[in-house]
Design a protein around this motif. Structure first.
Motif, short mmCIF file in Angstrom:
data_model
loop_
_atom_site.label_atom_id
_atom_site.label_comp_id
_atom_site.label_asym_id
_atom_site.label_seq_id
_atom_site.Cartn_x
_atom_site.Cartn_y
_atom_site.Cartn_z
N PHE A 130 78.77 87.89 -11.10
CA PHE A 130 78.17 88.85 -12.02
C PHE A 130 76.57 88.20 -12.36
O PHE A 130 76.01 89.00 -12.57
CB PHE A 130 79.08 88.52 -13.48
N LEU A 131 76.66 86.88 -12.56
CA LEU A 131 75.08 86.41 -12.70
C LEU A 131 74.26 86.47 -11.37
O LEU A 131 73.14 86.75 -11.47
CB LEU A 131 75.30 84.76 -12.98
N GLY A 132 74.90 86.36 -10.29
CA GLY A 132 74.03 86.58 -8.93
C GLY A 132 73.57 88.01 -8.90
O GLY A 132 72.64 88.17 -8.48
N PHE A 133 74.30 88.74 -9.34
CA PHE A 133 74.00 90.48 -9.36
C PHE A 133 72.52 90.50 -10.03
O PHE A 133 71.65 91.08 -9.73
CB PHE A 133 74.74 91.45 -10.00
N GLY A 134 72.31 89.74 -11.22
CA GLY A 134 71.07 89.80 -12.02
C GLY A 134 70.05 89.07 -11.34
O GLY A 134 68.72 89.54 -11.22
N VAL A 135 70.29 87.95 -11.12
CA VAL A 135 69.31 86.90 -10.45
C VAL A 135 68.76 87.55 -9.18
O VAL A 135 67.69 87.74 -8.96
CB VAL A 135 69.73 85.59 -10.04
N LEU A 156 75.86 89.96 1.94
CA LEU A 156 76.72 88.74 1.28
C LEU A 156 77.10 89.28 0.14
O LEU A 156 78.31 88.86 -0.46
CB LEU A 156 75.96 87.37 1.65
N MET A 157 76.26 89.52 -0.84
CA MET A 157 76.43 90.11 -2.18
C MET A 157 77.62 91.15 -2.00
O MET A 157 78.58 91.37 -2.90
CB MET A 157 75.17 90.65 -2.65
N HIS A 158 77.57 92.07 -1.00
CA HIS A 158 78.44 93.23 -0.97
C HIS A 158 79.84 92.66 -0.91
O HIS A 158 80.81 93.16 -1.50
CB HIS A 158 78.09 94.05 -0.02
N GLU A 159 79.74 91.45 0.19
CA GLU A 159 81.24 91.11 0.29
C GLU A 159 81.69 90.26 -1.01
O GLU A 159 83.05 90.44 -1.04
CB GLU A 159 81.27 90.23 1.59
N GLU A 160 80.83 89.47 -1.51
CA GLU A 160 81.33 89.23 -2.93
C GLU A 160 82.04 89.95 -4.05
O GLU A 160 82.90 89.48 -4.74
CB GLU A 160 80.38 88.11 -3.30
N THR A 161 81.07 91.04 -3.95
CA THR A 161 81.69 92.01 -4.88
C THR A 161 83.25 92.71 -4.41
O THR A 161 83.81 92.82 -5.37
CB THR A 161 80.92 93.26 -4.98
N ARG A 162 83.22 92.89 -3.16
CA ARG A 162 84.63 93.08 -2.79
C ARG A 162 85.78 92.13 -2.88
O ARG A 162 87.05 92.38 -3.33
CB ARG A 162 84.79 93.43 -1.10
N HIS A 163 85.37 90.83 -2.69
CA HIS A 163 86.25 89.81 -3.11
C HIS A 163 86.73 89.75 -4.54
O HIS A 163 87.74 89.44 -4.97
CB HIS A 163 85.51 88.42 -2.81
N LEU A 238 74.21 93.46 -16.11
CA LEU A 238 75.15 94.70 -16.23
C LEU A 238 74.95 95.99 -15.54
O LEU A 238 75.74 96.54 -14.96
CB LEU A 238 74.80 95.08 -17.92
N SER A 239 73.63 96.09 -15.34
CA SER A 239 73.25 97.57 -14.68
C SER A 239 73.74 97.22 -13.14
O SER A 239 74.36 98.38 -12.30
CB SER A 239 72.03 98.00 -14.70
N GLU A 240 73.32 96.16 -12.54
CA GLU A 240 73.92 95.91 -11.16
C GLU A 240 75.42 95.98 -10.90
O GLU A 240 75.74 96.18 -9.93
CB GLU A 240 73.11 94.44 -10.70
N ASN A 241 76.08 95.19 -11.81
CA ASN A 241 77.38 95.18 -11.87
C ASN A 241 77.84 96.68 -11.82
O ASN A 241 78.74 97.01 -11.07
CB ASN A 241 77.87 94.41 -13.17
N ALA A 242 77.46 97.60 -12.86
CA ALA A 242 77.94 98.90 -12.92
C ALA A 242 77.66 99.64 -11.55
O ALA A 242 78.69 100.27 -11.05
CB ALA A 242 77.23 99.69 -13.99
N ARG A 243 76.41 99.45 -11.25
CA ARG A 243 76.08 99.99 -9.89
C ARG A 243 76.95 99.63 -8.65
O ARG A 243 77.73 100.50 -7.83
CB ARG A 243 74.69 99.83 -9.32
N ARG A 244 77.26 98.34 -8.72
CA ARG A 244 77.95 97.80 -7.74
C ARG A 244 79.51 98.09 -7.70
O ARG A 244 80.23 98.27 -6.79
CB ARG A 244 77.97 96.28 -7.31
N MET A 245 80.05 98.11 -8.83
CA MET A 245 81.43 98.54 -9.08
C MET A 245 81.72 100.01 -8.71
O MET A 245 82.97 100.28 -8.72
CB MET A 245 81.68 98.01 -10.57
N ALA A 246 80.65 100.61 -8.75
CA ALA A 246 80.88 102.20 -8.97
C ALA A 246 81.63 102.73 -7.60
O ALA A 246 82.14 103.76 -7.41
CB ALA A 246 79.81 102.96 -9.17
N GLU A 247 81.29 101.99 -6.51
CA GLU A 247 81.62 102.27 -5.16
C GLU A 247 83.28 102.27 -4.97
O GLU A 247 83.75 102.72 -3.85
CB GLU A 247 80.83 101.58 -4.21
N PHE A 248 83.92 101.46 -5.63
CA PHE A 248 85.32 101.26 -5.53
C PHE A 248 85.97 102.48 -6.25
O PHE A 248 85.85 103.07 -6.88
CB PHE A 248 85.72 99.74 -6.19
N ASP A 249 87.53 102.42 -5.60
CA ASP A 249 88.53 103.61 -6.23
C ASP A 249 88.54 103.32 -7.67
O ASP A 249 88.71 102.13 -8.31
CB ASP A 249 89.78 103.42 -5.27
#
Ligand SMILES: [Fe+2]
Ligand SMILES: [Fe+2]
Length: 282
Positions: A130-135, A156-163, A238-249
């Protein structure tokens, strides 16, 4: 979707497996860096910590996978362990290619309780991501390093989001299995583990600041820090979290506590001026 059901398990495991990318770190398009970019990359003080954390992550996740009997869960967790170990290889390739100062330290003995180690690790990842998304977003926009390098870090960030999506779903599944699936109980469990993760994060930051973090902020990070404010960080997280989470079911759970806290912080910080006005020339 009933949490803890067979259908839930199949959904979070199968989505995790289906989104796995096949690649070797050595074969990624690593860019040639000029002297100033190299100096900036070398001045980042945390490569050793990142390298160590990824190696430790691979060991924790793989040790946990060995204790899991359900074949589908085990396969998915094993895959995560493979990806964590590949993160470490990716960082190693970068260290060697660009001559970064980071030594390989022995991975400390893992805790005997593989489940708790995995749970602690999972909540820690939720925090870091979550912090990494913003930084990451701020650093990329400030052009702290060439975009070709950020494109690689994004893998790497994409894989961490999946994790973390896999983890919060596995955690809910695991809690239901143990008869602790009631929503308030799961929320309390999350708060407890997030508090532990925060404690570890504070410790890491303190250790970093005591070593050479101060030099970093005083020298090479100006480009990045000029664009930085806590208010902006929270907004970008917040905005990156929303963007990255939107791709999941939509039926999958996502981490909820940190975004909720982030939204509260963001509202509170709106009362604060964005940046002190710079002194006017006289
Ligand atoms: Fe990782
Ligand atoms: Fe991870």
């Amino acid at each position: 979707m009933k949490l803890g059901s067979q259908a839930h398990k199949e959904l979070f495991c199968n989505q995790f497996k289906a989104t796995h990318r096949v690649f070797e770190p050595e074969e990624l398009p690593w860019p040639e860096l000029g002297e100033s970019d190299l100096a900036r990359l070398r001045a980042v003080p945390f490569w050793q910590e990142v390298f160590h954390t990824e190696r430790r992550a691979g060991a924790i996740v793989r040790a946990f996978a060995e204790t899991v009997h359900d074949p589908l869960l085990r396969e998915a967790i094993d895959l995560q362990g493979y990806e964590e170990a590949r993160h470490a290889r990716l960082i190693r390739v970068m260290i060697e290619r660009y001559g970064l100062e980071a030594k390989e330290q022995p991975v400390e003995k893992l805790p005997d309780d593989a489940v708790t180690a995995f749970v602690d690790f999972g909540y820690g990842e939720c925090f870091d991501a979550f912090l990494g998304f913003g930084v990451f977003k701020i650093a990329r926009q400030s052009r702290f390093l060439p975009d070709a390098l950020f494109a690689l870090f994004d893998v790497l960030m994409h894989e961490e989001t999946r994790h973390i999506v896999f983890f919060v779903n596995w955690m809910a599944y695991h809690e239901v299995e143990r008869g602790r699936g009631a929503a308030p109980l799961r929320a309390l469990t999350s708060v407890y583990y997030y508090a532990r993760a925060l404690g570890r994060l504070v410790g890491t930051v303190r250790r970093g600041a005591e070593s050479d973090g101060v030099n970093f902020s005083a020298t090479q990070a100006d480009v990045f820090l000029d664009d930085f404010s806590v208010r902006r960080l929270v907004r970008e997280c917040l905005s990156e979290n929303a963007r990255r989470m939107a791709e999941f079911d939509p039926d999958l759970l996502r981490p909820r506590l940190l975004p909720a806290l982030g939204r509260i912080a963001s509202s509170a910080l709106r009362l604060w001026p964005e940046r002190r006005p710079s002194p006017q020339p006289v």
